[in-house]
Scaffold this active site. Structure first.
Site, PDB file in Angstrom:
ATOM      1  N   THR A 137     -12.504  -7.632   1.097  1.00  0.00           N
ATOM      2  CA  THR A 137     -11.588  -7.511   1.951  1.00  0.00           C
ATOM      3  C   THR A 137     -11.476  -8.775   2.767  1.00  0.00           C
ATOM      4  OG1 THR A 137     -10.288  -5.698   3.492  1.00  0.00           O
ATOM      5  CG2 THR A 137     -12.835  -5.747   3.341  1.00  0.00           C
ATOM      6  N   LYS A 151     -10.284 -12.474   0.805  1.00  0.00           N
ATOM      7  CA  LYS A 151      -9.455 -12.266  -0.183  1.00  0.00           C
ATOM      8  C   LYS A 151      -8.857 -13.566  -0.928  1.00  0.00           C
ATOM      9  CE  LYS A 151      -7.346  -7.816  -0.460  1.00  0.00           C
ATOM     10  NZ  LYS A 151      -6.363  -6.925   0.238  1.00  0.00           N
ATOM     11  N   ASP A 196      -4.301  -4.490  -6.034  1.00  0.00           N
ATOM     12  CA  ASP A 196      -3.096  -3.948  -5.206  1.00  0.00           C
ATOM     13  C   ASP A 196      -1.787  -3.822  -5.784  1.00  0.00           C
ATOM     14  OD1 ASP A 196      -4.881  -3.743  -3.007  1.00  0.00           O
ATOM     15  OD2 ASP A 196      -4.340  -5.929  -2.212  1.00  0.00           O
ATOM     16  N   ALA A 241      -0.274  -8.830   1.075  1.00  0.00           N
ATOM     17  CA  ALA A 241       0.351  -7.536   0.753  1.00  0.00           C
ATOM     18  C   ALA A 241       1.749  -7.792   0.131  1.00  0.00           C
ATOM     19  CB  ALA A 241       0.201  -6.559   2.147  1.00  0.00           C
ATOM     20  N   TYR A 246      -1.519   1.838   6.712  1.00  0.00           N
ATOM     21  CA  TYR A 246      -1.932   3.426   6.629  1.00  0.00           C
ATOM     22  C   TYR A 246      -2.979   3.575   7.825  1.00  0.00           C
ATOM     23  CZ  TYR A 246      -5.991   0.674   4.852  1.00  0.00           C
ATOM     24  OH  TYR A 246      -6.838  -0.240   4.718  1.00  0.00           O
TER      25      TYR A 246
END
Ligand code: NDP
Length: 271
Positions: free
Chosen positions: A61, A65, A101, A129, A216
């Site tokens: 993470t 990444k 992902d 993302a 989130y």
């Protein structure tokens, strides 16, 4: 079998709770999963030490990444397109990388019955993302990437055969025709989330439009609350988190874990 997530900082990671719950449910007390803080200047050394200590699978993470790719023997096509990996497995030659992902988002949308085949989609953001989202959106009819930096947006839009860019001050047009908005920036994470969301022309969205926020924490972001208030269907980022984790675990142990058990563990940890 020894598994871990590496990042810096790592204390906030939900992965240990999520993976331990899944492993318990699978009856695998022989598999450990821990969180290990690895600083950027120690990344190369840590990968060697973890291999020598018997680790065979790692989640990666922030902030590693992308930088971790230089230390891997190979990466798959999805990771290469995104320019980031989140899952490492040890093979005979060394660490190999992939990015779950993409499958995480695809499965989350499918689970929420969000159709991407032939859909028009707006993606907000141009980081990792957003890149994973655009790769996952391969079956979409059109993907409009919106970011503060045009160059970054152009690079993300190039990942889709029907990708184009727009800007935050010209969102009415893409919003009016879109089926799906994917908020893939970190803008709804911080203290300025309110300002960011107030500037979005949510009233331009058609009633069929679905709004997804990959952030989130909090689970119901300011964007999701606003979209819900407009009567729109919303999908939070927990589904992607859980499905990417499940895909990683399946690679390592060869069995599909319970997504529901993992989701419940994440929800408990988020409070
Ligand atoms: P990056 O740091 O790689 O990218 C962040 C992006 O957000 C950049 O394009 C940045 O733009 C943009 N951004 C930040 N603040 C604003 C703002 N106020 N207005 C407009 N754009 C903004 O992060 P990631 O792509 O890795 O992650 C983005 C978010 O997605 C994270 O908050 C993370 O929590 C979430 N995420 C969720 C996952 C899940 O499983 N649900 C998986 C991965 C990520 P600029 O370059 O101009 O600064």
């Amino acid at each position: 079998m020894k598994l871990a997530v590496v990042g810096h900082p790592i204390g906030h990671s939900l992965s240990p709770a999520m993976h331990r719950a899944a492993l318990d449910a699978l009856g695998r007390p022989d598999v450990s999963y821990e969180a290990i803080d690895v600083t950027p200047d120690d990344l190369a050394g840590a990968l060697v030490r973890l291999r020598d200590a018997g680790f065979v699978g790692l989640n990666v993470t922030l902030p590693h990444k992308s930088s971790v790719i230089a230390h891997l023997v190979s990466i798959d096509d999805a990771a290469r397109a995104i320019g980031a990996v989140n899952t490492l497995s040890l093979d005979a030659k060394g660490w190999v990388g992939t990015n779950t992902d993409v499958i995480g988002l695809a499965r989350s949308l499918a689970e929420s019955r969000v159709e991407i085949d032939g859909a028009r989609v707006v993606v907000l953001g141009a980081g990792g993302a957003a890149r994973a989202s655009v790769v996952a959106l391969a079956p979409a009819r059109e993907v409009v990437v919106v970011a503060r930096r045009r160059e970054a947006a152009t690079s993300v839009a190039a990942l889709h055969p029907h990708g184009r860019v727009s800007t935050f001050d010209a969102l009415e047009e893409p919003f009016a025709s879109t089926d799906l908005v994917i908020q893939a920036s970190s803008a709804t994470l911080g203290a300025d989330a309110d300002v960011f969301v107030r500037a979005l022309p949510l009233a331009s969205l058609a009633s069929r439009a679905v709004v997804v926020d990959l952030v989130y924490r909090p689970r119901e972001t300011v964007l999701l609350a606003a979209a819900r208030a407009h009567g729109l269907k919303v999908v939070d980022g927990v589904g992607m988190l859980v499905h990417q984790g499940a895909a990683s675990l399946e690679r390592w142990i060869g069995r599909a874990p319970s997504v529901e058990v993992m989701r419940a563990a994440v929800e408990r940890a988020l409070g």
